[in-house]
Design a protein around this motif. Structure first.
Motif, short mmCIF file in Angstrom:
data_model
loop_
_atom_site.label_atom_id
_atom_site.label_comp_id
_atom_site.label_asym_id
_atom_site.label_seq_id
_atom_site.Cartn_x
_atom_site.Cartn_y
_atom_site.Cartn_z
N GLY A 254 0.82 -1.21 0.00
CA GLY A 254 0.00 0.00 0.00
C GLY A 254 0.85 1.25 0.00
O GLY A 254 2.06 1.21 -0.24
N PRO A 255 0.24 2.40 0.30
CA PRO A 255 0.99 3.66 0.26
C PRO A 255 1.94 3.79 1.45
O PRO A 255 1.65 3.34 2.56
N ALA A 256 3.09 4.39 1.20
CA ALA A 256 4.06 4.70 2.25
C ALA A 256 4.68 6.05 1.93
O ALA A 256 4.77 6.45 0.76
N TYR A 257 5.10 6.75 2.98
CA TYR A 257 5.55 8.13 2.81
C TYR A 257 6.89 8.33 3.53
O TYR A 257 7.11 7.79 4.61
N TYR A 258 7.75 9.14 2.90
CA TYR A 258 9.08 9.37 3.43
C TYR A 258 9.41 10.85 3.33
O TYR A 258 9.11 11.50 2.32
N PHE A 259 10.05 11.38 4.38
CA PHE A 259 10.46 12.78 4.34
C PHE A 259 11.64 13.01 5.28
O PHE A 259 11.93 12.20 6.17
N SER A 260 12.29 14.13 5.07
CA SER A 260 13.43 14.50 5.91
C SER A 260 12.93 15.03 7.24
O SER A 260 12.00 15.84 7.29
N GLY A 261 13.58 14.57 8.32
CA GLY A 261 13.23 15.07 9.64
C GLY A 261 14.13 16.19 10.10
O GLY A 261 13.97 16.70 11.22
N ALA A 262 15.07 16.61 9.26
CA ALA A 262 16.00 17.67 9.64
C ALA A 262 15.38 19.04 9.42
O ALA A 262 14.44 19.21 8.63
N GLY A 263 15.90 20.02 10.14
CA GLY A 263 15.44 21.40 9.96
C GLY A 263 14.05 21.66 10.48
O GLY A 263 13.38 22.59 10.00
N ASP A 264 13.61 20.86 11.45
CA ASP A 264 12.27 21.05 12.04
C ASP A 264 11.17 21.09 10.99
O ASP A 264 10.23 21.90 11.07
N GLY A 265 11.28 20.25 9.98
CA GLY A 265 10.25 20.15 8.95
C GLY A 265 10.47 21.05 7.76
O GLY A 265 9.76 20.90 6.75
N GLU A 266 11.43 21.96 7.81
CA GLU A 266 11.61 22.90 6.70
C GLU A 266 12.09 22.18 5.44
O GLU A 266 11.63 22.48 4.32
N GLN A 267 13.01 21.23 5.59
CA GLN A 267 13.51 20.51 4.41
C GLN A 267 12.38 19.75 3.73
O GLN A 267 12.29 19.71 2.50
N CYS A 268 11.53 19.13 4.53
CA CYS A 268 10.37 18.42 3.98
C CYS A 268 9.45 19.38 3.23
O CYS A 268 8.99 19.08 2.12
N GLN A 269 9.17 20.51 3.83
CA GLN A 269 8.28 21.48 3.21
C GLN A 269 8.83 22.01 1.89
O GLN A 269 8.07 22.42 1.00
N ARG A 270 10.14 21.97 1.74
CA ARG A 270 10.77 22.46 0.50
C ARG A 270 11.02 21.34 -0.51
O ARG A 270 11.76 21.52 -1.46
N GLY A 271 10.44 20.19 -0.27
CA GLY A 271 10.45 19.15 -1.31
C GLY A 271 11.27 17.91 -1.01
O GLY A 271 11.33 17.01 -1.85
N MET A 272 11.89 17.84 0.18
CA MET A 272 12.68 16.65 0.49
C MET A 272 11.75 15.60 1.09
O MET A 272 11.80 15.28 2.29
N ALA A 273 10.90 15.06 0.21
CA ALA A 273 9.87 14.11 0.63
C ALA A 273 9.34 13.42 -0.62
O ALA A 273 9.41 13.95 -1.73
N PHE A 274 8.79 12.22 -0.43
CA PHE A 274 8.17 11.53 -1.55
C PHE A 274 7.23 10.45 -1.02
O PHE A 274 7.36 9.98 0.12
N ALA A 275 6.27 10.08 -1.87
CA ALA A 275 5.31 9.03 -1.54
C ALA A 275 5.46 7.90 -2.55
O ALA A 275 5.79 8.13 -3.72
N ILE A 276 5.21 6.67 -2.11
CA ILE A 276 5.31 5.52 -3.00
C ILE A 276 4.10 4.61 -2.80
O ILE A 276 3.39 4.72 -1.80
N GLN A 277 3.88 3.73 -3.76
CA GLN A 277 2.85 2.70 -3.67
C GLN A 277 3.57 1.35 -3.72
O GLN A 277 4.24 1.04 -4.70
N VAL A 278 3.43 0.56 -2.65
CA VAL A 278 4.13 -0.72 -2.57
C VAL A 278 3.18 -1.82 -3.04
O VAL A 278 2.10 -2.00 -2.47
N ASN A 279 3.57 -2.54 -4.10
CA ASN A 279 2.79 -3.66 -4.61
C ASN A 279 3.17 -4.96 -3.92
O ASN A 279 4.20 -5.04 -3.24
N LYS A 280 2.36 -5.98 -4.11
CA LYS A 280 2.64 -7.27 -3.47
C LYS A 280 3.89 -7.93 -4.04
O LYS A 280 4.71 -8.48 -3.30
#
Length: 209
Positions: A119-145
């Motif tokens: 199913g869906p899973a999400y990944y993002f940077s935890g550095a910078g108190d969320g600022e790096q994530c907000q600026r695009g250091m994040a992505f979502a994926i769909q995991v198949n069987k």
């Protein structure tokens, strides 16, 4: 206004078509996040080194695959299955953090993250108190069987830990009444002492006769 039933049907059809379009898995794959760029944030331009969402969209993910984050000890990876947490760029208690905790700064490190849930899973940077994530250091994926989880990843969770009983809660020793085993030279009971005295007196009386 669009009919909500039609919207739900369209979403279901789209998801089914996407799953059918995914090529069948023949082996497990290590996906290097960001390709040769790796998992980094440029503090000068205040932007990630790569478009990680575009990179993720070009991949097919299956159970048992790994995400390989080539990064440094400055960075962390947050994994969540909650889209709200992902969009808020703030980990909650159910999110898992990879990396971090190192006293070294700026040293190269590789973080390997197994894909263990379909199913869906999400990944993002935890550095910078969320600022790096907000600026695009994040992505979502769909995991198949795919091929399913390999045995090494398909293990039951360990049993929950339970505290051992403290000394104050342990039961006191139980004394069983009755004859006690005599020690060296000891007497077993008061009745035996009396019998021994009576025997000694009878012997003295016999000697005096």
């Amino acid at each position: 206004m669009a009919n909500p039933t039609v919207i739900v049907i369209l979403i279901a059809v789209t998801a089914t078509a996407a799953a059918a379009a995914a090529p069948p898995a023949t082996q497990y794959t290590n996906h290097t996040v960001g390709g040769p760029t790796g998992w980094f944030f440029n503090a000068t331009t205040n932007s990630p080194f790569a478009n990680y969402s575009s990179w993720a969209a070009s991949q097919t993910f299956n159970l048992g695959d790994y995400l390989i984050f080539n990064t440094s000890t400055n960075q962390t990876v947050i994994e969540t299955y909650n889209e709200t947490v992902y969009r808020g760029c703030t980990p909650d208690d159910d999110a898992f953090e990879y990396g971090g905790g190192s006293n070294a700064f700026g040293e190269a490190q590789t973080i390997a993250v197994p894909l263990t849930l379909e199913g869906p899973a999400y990944y993002f940077s935890g550095a910078g108190d969320g600022e790096q994530c907000q600026r695009g250091m994040a992505f979502a994926i769909q995991v198949n069987k795919g091929l399913g989880l390999p045995p090494i990843l398909n293990q039951p969770p360990p049993p929950p830990y339970s505290e051992p009983p403290s000394a104050s809660t342990q039961s006191p020793p139980v004394t069983i009444p009755g004859d006690q085993t005599p020690g060296n030279g000891g007497m077993r009971s008061g009745s035996n002492v009396r019998e021994w005295l009576f025997g000694l007196l009878a012997l003295l009386l016999l000697l005096r006769l």
